[in-house]
Design an enzyme around this catalytic site. Structure first.
Site, PDB file in Angstrom:
ATOM      1  N   GLU A  85       0.889  -1.180   0.041  1.00  0.00           N
ATOM      2  CA  GLU A  85       0.005   0.089   0.045  1.00  0.00           C
ATOM      3  C   GLU A  85       0.777   1.362  -0.028  1.00  0.00           C
ATOM      4  O   GLU A  85       1.955   1.412   0.619  1.00  0.00           O
ATOM      5  CB  GLU A  85      -0.930  -0.152   1.479  1.00  0.00           C
ATOM      6  CG  GLU A  85      -1.743  -0.951   1.236  1.00  0.00           C
ATOM      7  CD  GLU A  85      -2.621  -1.079   2.648  1.00  0.00           C
ATOM      8  OE1 GLU A  85      -2.705  -0.038   3.283  1.00  0.00           O
ATOM      9  OE2 GLU A  85      -3.056  -2.027   3.110  1.00  0.00           O
ATOM     10  N   CYS A  98       3.286   8.387   1.511  1.00  0.00           N
ATOM     11  CA  CYS A  98       3.774   7.492   2.379  1.00  0.00           C
ATOM     12  C   CYS A  98       4.063   6.095   1.974  1.00  0.00           C
ATOM     13  O   CYS A  98       3.005   5.330   1.212  1.00  0.00           O
ATOM     14  CB  CYS A  98       2.382   7.239   3.640  1.00  0.00           C
ATOM     15  SG  CYS A  98       2.925   5.953   4.844  1.00  0.00           S
ATOM     16  N   CYS A 105       5.617  -7.471   7.822  1.00  0.00           N
ATOM     17  CA  CYS A 105       6.281  -7.085   8.730  1.00  0.00           C
ATOM     18  C   CYS A 105       6.795  -7.917   9.819  1.00  0.00           C
ATOM     19  O   CYS A 105       5.921  -8.782  10.239  1.00  0.00           O
ATOM     20  CB  CYS A 105       6.124  -5.724   9.352  1.00  0.00           C
ATOM     21  SG  CYS A 105       7.257  -4.852  10.496  1.00  0.00           S
ATOM     22  N   CYS A 109       4.288  -5.589  16.173  1.00  0.00           N
ATOM     23  CA  CYS A 109       3.398  -4.386  17.144  1.00  0.00           C
ATOM     24  C   CYS A 109       2.005  -4.755  17.167  1.00  0.00           C
ATOM     25  O   CYS A 109       1.565  -5.003  16.052  1.00  0.00           O
ATOM     26  CB  CYS A 109       3.705  -3.065  16.823  1.00  0.00           C
ATOM     27  SG  CYS A 109       5.509  -2.529  16.471  1.00  0.00           S
ATOM     28  N   CYS A 112      -0.730  -2.833  15.238  1.00  0.00           N
ATOM     29  CA  CYS A 112      -0.508  -2.530  13.669  1.00  0.00           C
ATOM     30  C   CYS A 112      -0.972  -3.759  12.796  1.00  0.00           C
ATOM     31  O   CYS A 112      -0.664  -5.032  12.950  1.00  0.00           O
ATOM     32  CB  CYS A 112       1.071  -2.345  13.548  1.00  0.00           C
ATOM     33  SG  CYS A 112       1.481  -2.085  11.887  1.00  0.00           S
ATOM     34  N   GLY A 152       6.025  -2.280   6.761  1.00  0.00           N
ATOM     35  CA  GLY A 152       7.237  -2.772   7.249  1.00  0.00           C
ATOM     36  C   GLY A 152       8.016  -1.883   7.915  1.00  0.00           C
ATOM     37  O   GLY A 152       7.724  -0.812   8.202  1.00  0.00           O
ATOM     38  N   SER A 184      10.928   6.190   9.353  1.00  0.00           N
ATOM     39  CA  SER A 184      10.276   5.684  10.601  1.00  0.00           C
ATOM     40  C   SER A 184      10.649   4.337  11.095  1.00  0.00           C
ATOM     41  O   SER A 184      10.570   3.528  10.445  1.00  0.00           O
ATOM     42  CB  SER A 184       8.749   6.058  10.457  1.00  0.00           C
ATOM     43  OG  SER A 184       8.020   5.610  11.670  1.00  0.00           O
ATOM     44  N   SER A 207       8.943   5.298  16.720  1.00  0.00           N
ATOM     45  CA  SER A 207       7.622   5.011  17.192  1.00  0.00           C
ATOM     46  C   SER A 207       8.149   4.688  18.540  1.00  0.00           C
ATOM     47  O   SER A 207       8.655   3.704  18.908  1.00  0.00           O
ATOM     48  CB  SER A 207       7.221   3.851  16.552  1.00  0.00           C
ATOM     49  OG  SER A 207       7.185   4.367  15.005  1.00  0.00           O
ATOM     50  N   LEU A 208       7.508   5.498  19.775  1.00  0.00           N
ATOM     51  CA  LEU A 208       7.823   5.194  20.995  1.00  0.00           C
ATOM     52  C   LEU A 208       6.540   4.295  21.697  1.00  0.00           C
ATOM     53  O   LEU A 208       6.696   3.363  22.262  1.00  0.00           O
ATOM     54  CB  LEU A 208       8.066   6.462  21.614  1.00  0.00           C
ATOM     55  CG  LEU A 208       8.850   6.585  23.080  1.00  0.00           C
ATOM     56  CD1 LEU A 208      10.118   5.447  22.647  1.00  0.00           C
ATOM     57  CD2 LEU A 208       9.339   7.598  23.252  1.00  0.00           C
ATOM     58  N   HIS A 209       5.384   5.167  21.492  1.00  0.00           N
ATOM     59  CA  HIS A 209       4.186   4.567  22.116  1.00  0.00           C
ATOM     60  C   HIS A 209       3.878   4.025  23.563  1.00  0.00           C
ATOM     61  O   HIS A 209       3.062   3.829  23.885  1.00  0.00           O
ATOM     62  CB  HIS A 209       3.936   3.315  21.215  1.00  0.00           C
ATOM     63  CG  HIS A 209       3.823   3.577  19.581  1.00  0.00           C
ATOM     64  ND1 HIS A 209       3.276   4.725  19.254  1.00  0.00           N
ATOM     65  CD2 HIS A 209       4.192   2.871  18.752  1.00  0.00           C
ATOM     66  CE1 HIS A 209       3.473   4.781  17.801  1.00  0.00           C
ATOM     67  NE2 HIS A 209       3.875   3.728  17.419  1.00  0.00           N
ATOM     68  N   ASN A 283      -5.559   3.927  15.602  1.00  0.00           N
ATOM     69  CA  ASN A 283      -6.446   3.736  14.525  1.00  0.00           C
ATOM     70  C   ASN A 283      -7.039   2.078  14.763  1.00  0.00           C
ATOM     71  O   ASN A 283      -6.248   1.249  14.666  1.00  0.00           O
ATOM     72  CB  ASN A 283      -5.764   3.746  12.946  1.00  0.00           C
ATOM     73  CG  ASN A 283      -6.691   4.204  12.021  1.00  0.00           C
ATOM     74  OD1 ASN A 283      -7.851   3.620  11.860  1.00  0.00           O
ATOM     75  ND2 ASN A 283      -6.256   5.050  11.395  1.00  0.00           N
ATOM     76  N   CYS A 325      -1.831   1.877   7.889  1.00  0.00           N
ATOM     77  CA  CYS A 325      -0.869   1.103   7.461  1.00  0.00           C
ATOM     78  C   CYS A 325      -1.408  -0.507   7.412  1.00  0.00           C
ATOM     79  O   CYS A 325      -1.835  -0.934   8.666  1.00  0.00           O
ATOM     80  CB  CYS A 325       0.315   0.723   8.579  1.00  0.00           C
ATOM     81  SG  CYS A 325       1.148   2.086   9.146  1.00  0.00           S
TER      82      CYS A 325
HETATM   83  N1  SAH Z   1       7.749   0.364  11.159  1.00  0.00           N
HETATM   84  C1  SAH Z   1       7.929   1.654  11.304  1.00  0.00           C
HETATM   85  C2  SAH Z   1       7.339   2.194  10.232  1.00  0.00           C
HETATM   86  C3  SAH Z   1       6.086   1.725   9.842  1.00  0.00           C
HETATM   87  S1  SAH Z   1       4.633   2.156  10.793  1.00  0.00           S
HETATM   88  C4  SAH Z   1       7.773   2.252  12.729  1.00  0.00           C
HETATM   89  O1  SAH Z   1       7.437   1.326  13.501  1.00  0.00           O
HETATM   90  O2  SAH Z   1       7.921   3.196  12.776  1.00  0.00           O
HETATM   91  C5  SAH Z   1       4.304   3.869  10.737  1.00  0.00           C
HETATM   92  C6  SAH Z   1       3.893   4.394  12.207  1.00  0.00           C
HETATM   93  O3  SAH Z   1       2.263   4.004  12.445  1.00  0.00           O
HETATM   94  C7  SAH Z   1       4.533   4.029  13.249  1.00  0.00           C
HETATM   95  O4  SAH Z   1       4.664   4.869  14.191  1.00  0.00           O
HETATM   96  C8  SAH Z   1       3.519   2.891  13.929  1.00  0.00           C
HETATM   97  O5  SAH Z   1       3.640   2.643  15.198  1.00  0.00           O
HETATM   98  C9  SAH Z   1       1.999   3.575  13.481  1.00  0.00           C
HETATM   99  N2  SAH Z   1       0.924   2.714  13.595  1.00  0.00           N
HETATM  100  C10 SAH Z   1       0.842   1.279  13.146  1.00  0.00           C
HETATM  101  N3  SAH Z   1      -0.579   0.813  13.491  1.00  0.00           N
HETATM  102  C11 SAH Z   1      -0.936   2.008  14.126  1.00  0.00           C
HETATM  103  C12 SAH Z   1      -2.394   2.038  14.241  1.00  0.00           C
HETATM  104  N4  SAH Z   1      -3.216   1.229  14.142  1.00  0.00           N
HETATM  105  N5  SAH Z   1      -2.722   3.387  14.737  1.00  0.00           N
HETATM  106  C13 SAH Z   1      -2.068   4.401  15.073  1.00  0.00           C
HETATM  107  N6  SAH Z   1      -0.572   4.402  14.537  1.00  0.00           N
HETATM  108  C14 SAH Z   1      -0.241   3.142  14.244  1.00  0.00           C
END
Ligand code: SAH
Length: 334
Positions: A85, A98, A105, A109, A112, A152, A184, A207-209, A283, A325
């Site tokens: 995508e 993007c 991947c 996570c 995701c 990815g 990222s 990506s910290l979260h 999301n 994503c």
């Molecule tokens: N693998 C890389 C890049 C791809 S994901 C990374 O982890 O950064 C791009 C961003 O979208 C990352 O910050 C990821 O954590 C976030 N992401 C993935 N799924 C998501 C979701 N359901 N809601 C919000 N952000 C999400």
């Protein structure tokens, strides 16, 4: 092929070296998808190129355009029938694309959609380039910036990503400034260190979260290998070496990482960092019960502002076309 590799191939064909610049320009500036379009080459050379080489090609399987905000989403089919995508978003400062860097991947996570069905393969530099060139052609819109934030983990496909960055920024071709490209990562520490050495001028997004190791390991398994302290130390090193500030991504998930303690801990970790925190209301994906809303995210932003952290809530784009994503690919492949 890099310019230099193309130059070697041209020499091997017994052609004069000025042909290299012509072909490279056709590929990257004019974005030709067929050698027959390269009209300033002799017919014989075009035929020989066609016999010996291919220009990678992506099939558009679906092309959606959001009625709300003009976001466009592409589901592309690769030559081996895998799907990826790409999303085109419109901002005040221009159009941002993007792109995906892998099919699936490995990172796992939990929130995701891209990782649920696992990893299939890395994308080639050409497949990354073609996302840009095809999206540009099909949408008819100029692409001003690129984010490697699609399906990815870019730093898990490091060499191909570096080749892509070098090709797209080549002054003899598409000439996109690396200042307009963001990469990222979920936090693969040794690769962040390697990237710092290259001093590329790209923006690094991390990506910290979560600011707590226990919680971060639950939602991002990569944290078990590279915990927060190591990650932030690599980020500091990256900033020192490149002079660039880092952008931290934080998907706000109700009841998981949005408490005042989460904000306090995040603020204390980022103390002294010249950085920006991007808050994204998580999301929702079908397979999980994670939820968020603008209220929760705004409240978390307020909490961070109390500690003088530069945090903004990211605008949600393309919500009506499953633009996050991996959502479309997943729906298509099921
Ligand atoms: N693998 C890389 C890049 C791809 S994901 C990374 O982890 O950064 C791009 C961003 O979208 C990352 O910050 C990821 O954590 C976030 N992401 C993935 N799924 C998501 C979701 N359901 N809601 C919000 N952000 C999400």
């Amino acid at each position: 092929m890099s310019f230099e590799e193309l130059n070697d191939a041209v020499a091997q064909m017994g052609e004069r070296s000025f042909r290299t610049a012509q072909i490279f320009k056709w590929l990257h500036k004019m974005q030709a998808d067929d050698f027959s379009q390269m009209t300033d080459l002799s017919a014989r050379l075009r035929e020989r190129l066609d016999e010996q080489f291919v220009i990678d090609h992506l099939d558009v399987v679906r092309h959606l355009r959001s009625k709300k905000d003009g976001t466009e989403k592409f589901l592309f089919e690769l030559s081996d029938k895998n799907h990826i995508e790409t999303v085109l978003m419109e901002y005040k400062h221009g159009n941002s694309l993007c792109i995906s860097t892998q099919v699936g991947c490995k990172m796992g996570c939990t929130f995701c959609a891209s990782t649920i069905a696992g990893y299939r393969r890395d994308l080639t530099p050409a497949e990354m380039l073609q996302q840009v060139y095809t999206a540009q052609k099909v949408s008819g819109r100029h692409i001003d910036s690129i984010v490697l934030m699609g399906i990815g983990e870019p730093l898990d496909n490091f060499d191909n990503v570096l080749r892509f960055l070098s090709l797209i920024s080549d002054s003899r071709g598409r000439e996109m400034s690396l200042r307009h490209i963001s990469v990222s990562t979920c936090g693969i520490v040794p690769r962040i260190k390697e990237l710092a050495e290259k001093k590329l001028g790209i923006t690094l997004s991390v990506s910290l979260h979560s600011a707590f190791n226990e919680r971060r390991s639950e939602i991002m398994p990569v944290n078990r290998r590279y915990p927060i302290e190591e990650l932030l130390s690599a980020c500091r090193d990256y900033m020192d070496k490149t002079g660039r500030r880092i952008s931290f991504e934080y998907a706000v998930i109700k009841g998981v990482n949005d408490s005042p303690e989460d904000a306090k801990r995040l603020a204390s970790l980022l103390k002294g960092f010249v950085c920006h925190v991007n808050l994204i209301p998580v999301n929702p994906i079908r397979e999980r019960s994670y939820r968020s809303d603008r209220g929760t995210t705004a409240a978390f932003a307020e909490e961070l502002h109390k500690y003088n952290i530069n945090a903004t809530v990211r605008r949600t784009l393309g919500a009506d076309i499953d633009a996050a994503c991996g959502q479309l690919r997943r729906e298509y492949e099921i």
